[in-house]
Design a protein around this motif. Structure first.
Motif, PDB file in Angstrom:
ATOM      1  N   MET A  67     -13.464  75.869  49.791  1.00  0.00           N
ATOM      2  CA  MET A  67     -13.351  75.975  51.363  1.00  0.00           C
ATOM      3  C   MET A  67     -11.915  76.492  51.756  1.00  0.00           C
ATOM      4  O   MET A  67     -11.973  77.211  52.809  1.00  0.00           O
ATOM      5  CB  MET A  67     -13.863  74.634  51.773  1.00  0.00           C
ATOM      6  N   GLU A  68     -11.145  76.187  50.945  1.00  0.00           N
ATOM      7  CA  GLU A  68      -9.583  76.458  51.491  1.00  0.00           C
ATOM      8  C   GLU A  68      -9.446  78.139  50.630  1.00  0.00           C
ATOM      9  O   GLU A  68      -8.815  78.668  51.609  1.00  0.00           O
ATOM     10  CB  GLU A  68      -8.517  75.697  50.408  1.00  0.00           C
ATOM     11  N   GLU A  69     -10.165  78.570  49.962  1.00  0.00           N
ATOM     12  CA  GLU A  69     -10.012  79.960  49.612  1.00  0.00           C
ATOM     13  C   GLU A  69     -10.656  80.577  50.626  1.00  0.00           C
ATOM     14  O   GLU A  69     -10.181  81.672  51.465  1.00  0.00           O
ATOM     15  CB  GLU A  69     -10.966  80.381  48.451  1.00  0.00           C
ATOM     16  N   HIS A  70     -11.949  80.190  51.320  1.00  0.00           N
ATOM     17  CA  HIS A  70     -12.629  80.972  52.297  1.00  0.00           C
ATOM     18  C   HIS A  70     -11.926  80.709  53.659  1.00  0.00           C
ATOM     19  O   HIS A  70     -11.574  81.832  54.463  1.00  0.00           O
ATOM     20  CB  HIS A  70     -14.025  80.247  52.563  1.00  0.00           C
ATOM     21  N   ALA A  71     -11.340  79.519  54.049  1.00  0.00           N
ATOM     22  CA  ALA A  71     -10.342  79.403  55.212  1.00  0.00           C
ATOM     23  C   ALA A  71      -9.273  80.425  55.133  1.00  0.00           C
ATOM     24  O   ALA A  71      -8.893  80.919  56.219  1.00  0.00           O
ATOM     25  CB  ALA A  71     -10.089  78.097  55.304  1.00  0.00           C
ATOM     26  N   PHE A  72      -8.725  80.620  54.177  1.00  0.00           N
ATOM     27  CA  PHE A  72      -7.214  81.347  54.041  1.00  0.00           C
ATOM     28  C   PHE A  72      -7.760  82.570  54.246  1.00  0.00           C
ATOM     29  O   PHE A  72      -7.074  83.464  55.004  1.00  0.00           O
ATOM     30  CB  PHE A  72      -6.824  80.968  52.865  1.00  0.00           C
ATOM     31  N   ALA A  73      -8.799  83.129  53.558  1.00  0.00           N
ATOM     32  CA  ALA A  73      -9.349  84.473  53.758  1.00  0.00           C
ATOM     33  C   ALA A  73      -9.820  84.926  55.188  1.00  0.00           C
ATOM     34  O   ALA A  73      -9.145  85.871  55.689  1.00  0.00           O
ATOM     35  CB  ALA A  73     -10.428  84.880  52.943  1.00  0.00           C
ATOM     36  N   LEU A  74     -10.004  83.936  55.984  1.00  0.00           N
ATOM     37  CA  LEU A  74     -10.769  84.190  57.327  1.00  0.00           C
ATOM     38  C   LEU A  74      -9.585  84.064  58.151  1.00  0.00           C
ATOM     39  O   LEU A  74      -9.356  84.751  59.059  1.00  0.00           O
ATOM     40  CB  LEU A  74     -11.813  83.206  57.832  1.00  0.00           C
ATOM     41  N   GLU A  75      -8.559  83.214  58.056  1.00  0.00           N
ATOM     42  CA  GLU A  75      -7.305  83.227  58.703  1.00  0.00           C
ATOM     43  C   GLU A  75      -6.595  84.446  58.536  1.00  0.00           C
ATOM     44  O   GLU A  75      -5.992  85.114  59.513  1.00  0.00           O
ATOM     45  CB  GLU A  75      -6.359  81.952  58.081  1.00  0.00           C
ATOM     46  N   LEU A  76      -6.295  85.228  57.299  1.00  0.00           N
ATOM     47  CA  LEU A  76      -5.850  86.309  57.338  1.00  0.00           C
ATOM     48  C   LEU A  76      -6.600  87.465  57.899  1.00  0.00           C
ATOM     49  O   LEU A  76      -5.944  88.296  58.561  1.00  0.00           O
ATOM     50  CB  LEU A  76      -5.902  86.754  55.786  1.00  0.00           C
ATOM     51  N   PRO A  82      -6.173  93.281  56.537  1.00  0.00           N
ATOM     52  CA  PRO A  82      -7.438  93.836  55.599  1.00  0.00           C
ATOM     53  C   PRO A  82      -7.951  92.921  54.470  1.00  0.00           C
ATOM     54  O   PRO A  82      -7.668  93.662  53.353  1.00  0.00           O
ATOM     55  CB  PRO A  82      -7.008  95.007  55.047  1.00  0.00           C
ATOM     56  N   MET A  83      -8.177  91.851  54.559  1.00  0.00           N
ATOM     57  CA  MET A  83      -8.648  90.941  53.758  1.00  0.00           C
ATOM     58  C   MET A  83     -10.229  90.844  53.767  1.00  0.00           C
ATOM     59  O   MET A  83     -10.774  90.638  55.077  1.00  0.00           O
ATOM     60  CB  MET A  83      -8.031  89.545  53.752  1.00  0.00           C
ATOM     61  N   ALA A  88     -20.301  84.219  57.270  1.00  0.00           N
ATOM     62  CA  ALA A  88     -20.698  82.751  57.560  1.00  0.00           C
ATOM     63  C   ALA A  88     -22.300  82.859  58.033  1.00  0.00           C
ATOM     64  O   ALA A  88     -22.583  83.753  58.608  1.00  0.00           O
ATOM     65  CB  ALA A  88     -19.782  82.262  58.586  1.00  0.00           C
ATOM     66  N   PHE A  89     -22.932  81.911  57.672  1.00  0.00           N
ATOM     67  CA  PHE A  89     -24.315  81.825  58.009  1.00  0.00           C
ATOM     68  C   PHE A  89     -24.688  80.243  58.296  1.00  0.00           C
ATOM     69  O   PHE A  89     -24.502  79.394  57.650  1.00  0.00           O
ATOM     70  CB  PHE A  89     -25.414  81.752  56.540  1.00  0.00           C
ATOM     71  N   ASP A  90     -24.903  80.111  59.648  1.00  0.00           N
ATOM     72  CA  ASP A  90     -25.072  78.811  60.079  1.00  0.00           C
ATOM     73  C   ASP A  90     -23.666  78.114  60.129  1.00  0.00           C
ATOM     74  O   ASP A  90     -23.683  76.969  60.092  1.00  0.00           O
ATOM     75  CB  ASP A  90     -26.124  78.224  59.711  1.00  0.00           C
ATOM     76  N   GLY A  91     -22.719  78.740  60.208  1.00  0.00           N
ATOM     77  CA  GLY A  91     -21.405  78.197  60.320  1.00  0.00           C
ATOM     78  C   GLY A  91     -20.704  78.013  58.875  1.00  0.00           C
ATOM     79  O   GLY A  91     -19.715  77.566  58.921  1.00  0.00           O
TER      80      GLY A  91
END
Length: 314
Positions: A67-76, A82-83, A88-91
């Motif tokens: 989840m930290e990997e995903h959160a970092f990618a979304l934050e970037l 360009p990451m 996300a599906f149903d959040g």
């Protein structure tokens, strides 16, 4: 799934069903993409286009780390970098199917960057500086640190505990790897403290895809906390290339030149880690097929010689 063959149950039908379950209806087209640590597939969709489904290796990362990997990618991505970030599906970005954890990504094509081009290197430097500015905003809690315990101690134990290392080379390997560990520790102490931030972690040319619109980054699977230079050195084959990268980097973020002295350390740790990674994963049928040389004593003899050379040079 089994420990000996963690992806034995990951058939094409399971992959397609997982994509369907997420809400992206597949049309049956499936292409296996190059990946050893995880399993990654390009999947065609009924309404046109493709997605990429990444199935995480069981037991490697905790749910929190994924989840930290995903959160970092979304934050970037939210910072207009360009990451390629997971959908996300149903959040939810981390999904489950048939006992596997997986994520679905938009497909983004591209070519390898031209690292001989100073302009492209400066462009990458600017993007990495912006990525690191975001990375410095907060800390990872679950993804670990790029350090000796992770990159030397653990893989060294994996190698020594593996039947892949020939028995007659056991002591020689332990001595050589120990010398590298001591030399790395001494160099780190000599360099002194440096800032450690959230990183891409594995920013080699294969994880940068270039299009007519410019580059984008993929695969944060090795994202960890570490020094900024970790995301630079694998893109710079010589001093001129590093100069070009830092020319771009300095336009958006200050770079501590002290970190350049850590490049031999990072390279040395990667060498030890590489052999340990193969040894630890040898039970996965994909590894003997991809790395058959690791079953030969002469490869380990050369690896031991390389470790001694690294220790001498540090």
């Amino acid at each position: 799934m089994t420990e000996g063959a963690p992806y034995a149950a990951l058939s094409p039908d399971v992959v397609l069903a997982a994509v369907d379950e997420a809400g992206s209806w597949s049309d049956g087209r499936l292409l296996t993409l190059n990946s050893y640590e995880n399993r990654v597939f390009q999947v065609g969709l009924e309404d046109g286009g493709f997605v990429v489904a990444k199935f995480y290796r069981p037991g490697r990362w905790t749910d929190a780390a994924i989840m930290e990997e995903h959160a970092f990618a979304l934050e970037l991505a939210a910072a207009e970098l360009p990451m390629v970030a997971p959908l996300a599906f149903d959040g939810q970005t981390m999904l489950r199917h048939a006992g596997y954890r997986y994520a679905v990504y938009p497909r983004r094509g591209g070519r390898a960057p031209s690292l001989e081009s100073a302009d492209e290197l400066e462009w990458l430097g600017r993007l990495l500086a912006r990525m690191h500015a975001v990375g410095a905003r907060s800390r990872f809690q679950a993804r670990g640190v790029l350090d000796r315990p992770t990159m030397i101690d653990a893989p060294m134990r994996a190698t020594l505990g593996s039947a892949l290392l020939p028995a007659h080379l056991f002591d020689a390997y332990r001595h050589a790897a120990g010398r590298v560990d001591d030399a790395v520790a001494n160099r780190i102490e000599a360099v002194g403290p440096v800032q450690r931030i959230r990183l891409h972690g594995d920013c080699h040319p294969g994880n940068v895809l270039w299009t007519d619109a410019g580059p984008h980054f993929v695969d944060l699977d090795d994202a960890r906390t570490g020094p900024a230079v970790q995301d630079l050195w694998m893109l710079a084959g010589d001093d001129a290339m590093m100069t070009a990268l830092l020319e771009g980097y300095g336009q958006f973020r200050d770079f501590d030149p002290t970190e350049l002295a850590l490049i031999p350390v990072l390279r040395a740790m990667r060498q030890v880690h590489y052999a340990g990674w193969i040894a630890e994963r040898w039970h996965d049928p994909a590894f003997p097929a991809a790395f058959p040389f690791a079953a030969e004593a002469r490869w380990w003899e050369q690896h031991i010689a390389d470790l001694h050379e690294i220790a001498d040079d540090l």
